[in-house]
Design a protein around this motif. Structure first.
Motif, short mmCIF file in Angstrom:
data_model
loop_
_atom_site.label_atom_id
_atom_site.label_comp_id
_atom_site.label_asym_id
_atom_site.label_seq_id
_atom_site.Cartn_x
_atom_site.Cartn_y
_atom_site.Cartn_z
N VAL A 69 0.59 -1.04 0.52
CA VAL A 69 0.09 0.00 0.24
C VAL A 69 1.46 1.21 0.06
CG1 VAL A 69 -2.09 -0.89 1.02
CG2 VAL A 69 -0.32 -0.24 2.67
N ALA A 70 0.85 2.40 -0.70
CA ALA A 70 1.33 3.36 -0.18
C ALA A 70 1.02 4.10 1.12
CB ALA A 70 0.73 4.54 -1.77
N ILE A 71 2.42 4.70 0.88
CA ILE A 71 2.15 5.67 2.28
C ILE A 71 2.92 6.91 2.15
CG2 ILE A 71 3.59 5.60 4.65
CD1 ILE A 71 2.83 2.67 4.85
N ALA A 72 2.40 7.73 3.24
CA ALA A 72 3.31 9.29 2.45
C ALA A 72 2.95 9.82 3.84
CB ALA A 72 1.76 9.76 1.96
N VAL A 73 4.10 10.66 5.22
CA VAL A 73 3.84 11.42 5.64
C VAL A 73 4.42 13.00 5.94
CG1 VAL A 73 5.28 11.18 8.53
CG2 VAL A 73 5.18 9.10 6.95
N VAL A 74 3.28 13.62 6.50
CA VAL A 74 3.01 15.04 6.87
C VAL A 74 3.99 15.44 8.65
CG1 VAL A 74 2.35 15.47 4.52
CG2 VAL A 74 0.86 15.17 7.07
N ASP A 75 4.49 16.34 8.06
CA ASP A 75 4.40 16.88 9.84
C ASP A 75 3.68 18.11 9.95
OD1 ASP A 75 4.57 19.74 8.57
OD2 ASP A 75 7.11 19.80 8.40
N LYS A 76 3.93 18.09 11.51
CA LYS A 76 2.31 19.00 12.49
C LYS A 76 1.90 19.89 11.91
CE LYS A 76 5.47 21.93 15.44
NZ LYS A 76 5.75 22.22 16.89
N ASN A 77 3.19 21.23 10.45
CA ASN A 77 2.75 22.08 9.80
C ASN A 77 1.97 21.69 8.25
OD1 ASN A 77 3.19 24.05 11.63
ND2 ASN A 77 5.41 23.68 11.05
N GLU A 78 1.81 20.20 8.36
CA GLU A 78 1.26 20.16 7.07
C GLU A 78 2.42 19.83 5.43
OE1 GLU A 78 -2.72 22.11 6.09
OE2 GLU A 78 -3.42 20.80 7.59
N LYS A 79 3.66 19.58 5.76
CA LYS A 79 4.39 19.88 5.08
C LYS A 79 5.27 18.35 4.92
CE LYS A 79 5.33 24.20 5.73
NZ LYS A 79 4.38 25.22 4.03
N THR A 80 5.21 18.15 3.06
CA THR A 80 5.69 16.91 2.34
C THR A 80 7.04 16.35 3.22
OG1 THR A 80 4.35 17.20 0.93
CG2 THR A 80 6.02 15.17 0.89
N THR A 114 2.09 4.63 -8.20
CA THR A 114 0.47 4.89 -8.33
C THR A 114 0.56 6.53 -8.00
OG1 THR A 114 0.81 4.69 -5.75
CG2 THR A 114 0.31 2.71 -7.07
N ILE A 115 0.48 7.22 -7.33
CA ILE A 115 -0.63 8.34 -6.78
C ILE A 115 0.83 9.43 -7.49
CG2 ILE A 115 -0.46 9.88 -5.41
CD1 ILE A 115 -1.31 8.01 -3.87
N GLY A 116 2.17 9.83 -7.82
CA GLY A 116 2.96 10.39 -8.11
C GLY A 116 3.88 10.94 -7.94
N ASN A 117 5.36 11.51 -7.46
CA ASN A 117 6.05 12.23 -7.17
C ASN A 117 5.49 12.91 -6.23
OD1 ASN A 117 8.63 13.40 -5.85
ND2 ASN A 117 8.60 14.37 -8.15
N THR A 159 4.42 18.51 -4.73
CA THR A 159 3.53 19.04 -3.91
C THR A 159 3.80 18.85 -2.67
OG1 THR A 159 2.82 16.59 -3.34
CG2 THR A 159 1.46 18.34 -5.52
N PRO A 160 5.20 20.19 -2.25
CA PRO A 160 5.71 20.22 -1.22
C PRO A 160 5.03 20.37 0.13
CG PRO A 160 5.88 21.74 -1.94
CD PRO A 160 5.26 21.31 -3.24
N PHE A 212 -3.84 19.15 -2.22
CA PHE A 212 -5.10 19.09 -2.48
C PHE A 212 -5.73 19.38 -3.87
CE2 PHE A 212 -5.69 18.83 1.94
CZ PHE A 212 -7.11 17.90 1.99
N LEU A 213 -4.70 20.16 -4.45
CA LEU A 213 -5.23 20.95 -5.70
C LEU A 213 -4.90 19.42 -6.56
CD1 LEU A 213 -4.05 24.40 -5.47
CD2 LEU A 213 -5.79 23.64 -6.44
N CYS A 214 -3.50 19.18 -6.41
CA CYS A 214 -3.48 18.00 -7.57
C CYS A 214 -4.21 16.86 -7.88
CB CYS A 214 -1.35 17.49 -7.40
SG CYS A 214 -0.83 16.78 -8.64
#
Length: 626
Positions: free
Chosen positions: A454-465, A475-478, A482-483, A489-491
């Protein structure tokens, strides 16, 4: 010709002796006018003398005008120069002859010319003198403020013959006035009161700035009218000392200023305030003191602050002595001048063992070079420097390196002079160990997630990638394109309406997870992936510290299969409904037929009963017959 000239001169001198000792040029010109009427040679000579007199008068006037600093010129109409003096020509960087009979538009800028012409027109039309200030550029391109007076010359028919203009450059004066005005505003809005009082008994006031009422409660008029004297405002117990200070300083002939020790005053409301008083001595040409000028500042609050500061310093001492972190001070040579007791816990030294030692002796060379560069930069840029916070390694009493964090600021004295540095040292050994454990844990996490299906992504408390695994990129992309979450969301949600719906739901779920301390429950979203295809992702997530781990489970095939199954179910249900209708029709037909057969059977039974009854009756009749 000479004889005629002598005769005219003799007549003028003779007339002068009869009436006055000497005629003015104007009166002489009138006599010449009378002689011209006689005609002949005398008239010709008199006419020539008039011309010479006018030329002389014109030369004298020109000389006079060219030797004054003010600008002088006249206008033949609202747009055209007549004669100008040297000062005005020099201001514009031209010769006088280059200005005469020239249009204003040919001399100065269009915008400035429009303003000048408008003001000129007003004088020509209203036939009245005007005074106005105008900004005009000089030959150096500097915009100067000219105070211009325009005076119309009215002829005997009441028409404007020409307009005489006189201008004074008041730029510097205007600036000075603005500065004085600004200074006056600053003084009157500041807590400092300016004053002037005479060197007489009771110190009668000659001037008080308007803000005096804010300090004393009395207006400046109260002091000027001697309704109250300054001496009466000084607290009785302090008056003698203040008088003595003035007397002592005034006896020093070379003294031109002094500062009182703070003393108390009584306001109109009988409140006590503490003031600081700067005095400037004014002497006459004989050296006698005539006035005292100065500034009175209310330092009541400052005194309270000073007292509070003493208490604060006591609190600081208690905090420093009981702080887990080490508080220290260095002089400009980077020698320790103070260390708190925590020094011993962190480094193994007692504070007195380190005081006087140089900072360099407590670091390995490589580490000190870094710290020395930071300290030098801070001192060099002391006006803008705020603070440094950095990690390093410091040598303890056993000459072992200890992991520490230093926060440093510059240290100033009461006069604002830089005297060194101050700061705080914190033992971060345990933190570094925890960070190492965390780093190892994160490394294990990354290795684990890289092989997940499964795809996994991590963001910090400031919503930064921060991170995404291999499956996410496939699957989803680079994700690094989208920093932050807003870009993401836009992408992945290009449709505005759908994106709005997703964002609102997502943040509601996030807020709920934070409030309840639970994971974000899985929910299906349509995501546009890097290949432009829309996939159905079941998105969920959980908090790990201050980071949010988002899990993307691709359920596109399942959703499509469920949709296909739904279609098949719908078809099957339709076929069942159709078959049921057919069976129901057949059942109805069978039931009709059954009812018909049953009716016949009942009829047959009835007939059989009737037959039987008939047979029994026939038998009975036959028996009777026998």
């Amino acid at each position: 010709m000479e004889a005629a000239t002598d005769l005219i001169t003799e007549k003028i001198n003779s007339a002068a002796l009869e009436e006055k000792e000497l005629y003015t040029e104007e009166e002489t010109a009138k006599i010449y006018g009378e002689l011209i009427k006689e005609g002949g040679l005398i008239g010709i000579v008199a006419q020539n003398l008039v011309v010479q007199l006018e030329r002389k008068r014109s030369e004298e006037q020109t000389l006079l005008l060219d030797n004054i600093e003010h600008h002088i010129w006249y206008l033949t109409d609202k747009e055209t120069y007549g004669v100008v003096n040297k000062a005005h020509a020099k201001f514009l960087g031209l010769e006088k002859e280059e200005l005469e009979e020239k249009d204003l538009y040919d001399i100065i800028g269009v915008e400035e010319a429009d303003i000048c012409i408008a003001n000129n027109r007003e004088v020509f039309e209203k036939k009245k003198q005007s005074h106005i200030e105008e900004w005009i550029k000089n030959v150096r391109g500097e915009t100067r403020l000219l105070s211009i007076t325009r005076t119309p010359k009215i002829d005997e028919n009441g028409n404007v013959e020409y307009v005489i203009c006189a201008a004074e450059d008041i730029t510097e004066r205007k600036k000075a006035e603005e500065k004085i005005k600004e200074a006056d505003i600053i003084i009157n809005k500041s807590p400092a009161v300016a004053f002037t009082w005479k060197n007489e008994e009771g110190w009668p006031v000659k001037y008080f700035s308007e803000n005096v009422k804010k300090l004393f409660g009395y207006s400046s008029e109260d002091f000027l009218s001697r309704k109250i004297s300054y001496a009466e405002c000084i607290y009785p117990d302090d008056l003698e000392r203040v008088e003595q200070e003035i007397a002592d300083f005034s006896e020093e002939e070379e003294r031109d200023e002094f500062v009182h020790k703070p003393y108390r005053i009584l306001t109109k409301d009988n409140n006590v305030k503490i003031v600081k008083n700067w005095i400037f001595i004014v002497r006459d040409f004989e050296g006698k003191i005539t006035h005292y000028k100065g500034i009175i500042e209310d330092i009541t609050e400052r005194k309270r602050v000073d007292e509070a500061l003493l208490k604060s310093e006591e609190k600081f001492r208690l905090l420093a002595e009981n702080s887990v972190d080490c508080i220290w001070m260095l002089d400009k040579k980077l020698k320790f001048t103070y260390l708190s007791p925590s020094t011993e816990r962190i480094l193994g030294y007692k504070p007195e063992q380190m005081i006087g030692t140089n900072l360099s002796s407590h670091f390995k060379k490589k580490e000190f070079l870094k710290i020395g560069a930071l300290a030098a930069n801070a001192i060099k840029n002391y006006e803008t420097f705020t603070h440094y916070t950095f990690e390093t390694k410091m040598l303890n009493s056993k000459n072992d390196e200890v992991d520490i964090e230093i926060t440093s600021r510059l240290l100033f004295n009461n006069q604002g002079k830089l005297i060194g540095l101050q700061g705080l040292t914190r033992d971060i050994t345990e933190r570094k160990q925890a960070e190492e454990v965390l780093r190892e844990s994160e490394e294990k996490f990354r290795k684990l997630t890289e092989h997940l299906p499964v795809a996994i992504a991590v963001v910090d408390k400031n919503e930064k990638t921060e991170y995404a695994n291999r499956k996410y990129f496939e699957t989803i992309g680079n994700i690094y394109e989208t920093p932050n979450l807003a870009d993401w969301f836009l992408c992945v949600y290009p449709d505005e309406e759908y994106r709005k719906y997703v964002i609102e739901k997502w943040y509601v779920d996030i807020e709920k997870s934070i409030k309840e301390g639970k994971e974000v429950e899985p929910f299906e979203y349509n995501i546009t992936c890097k290949d432009g295809k829309v996939k159905v992702m079941e998105i969920s997530g959980t908090w790990i510290g201050d980071k949010f781990v988002t899990i993307f489970n691709d359920v596109t095939e399942r959703v499509h299969a469920e949709a296909e199954l739904q279609k098949l179910n719908e078809k099957l249900e339709q076929r069942v409904n159709e078959r049921t209708a057919e069976l129901e029709k057949q059942n109805e037909d069978l039931e009709s037929m059954n009812k018909a057969f049953v009716g016949r059977e009942i009829r047959m039974i009835e007939l059989k009963g009737i037959i039987k009854d008939l047979e029994e009756q026939i038998a009975s009749v036959e028996n009777e017959g026998e």
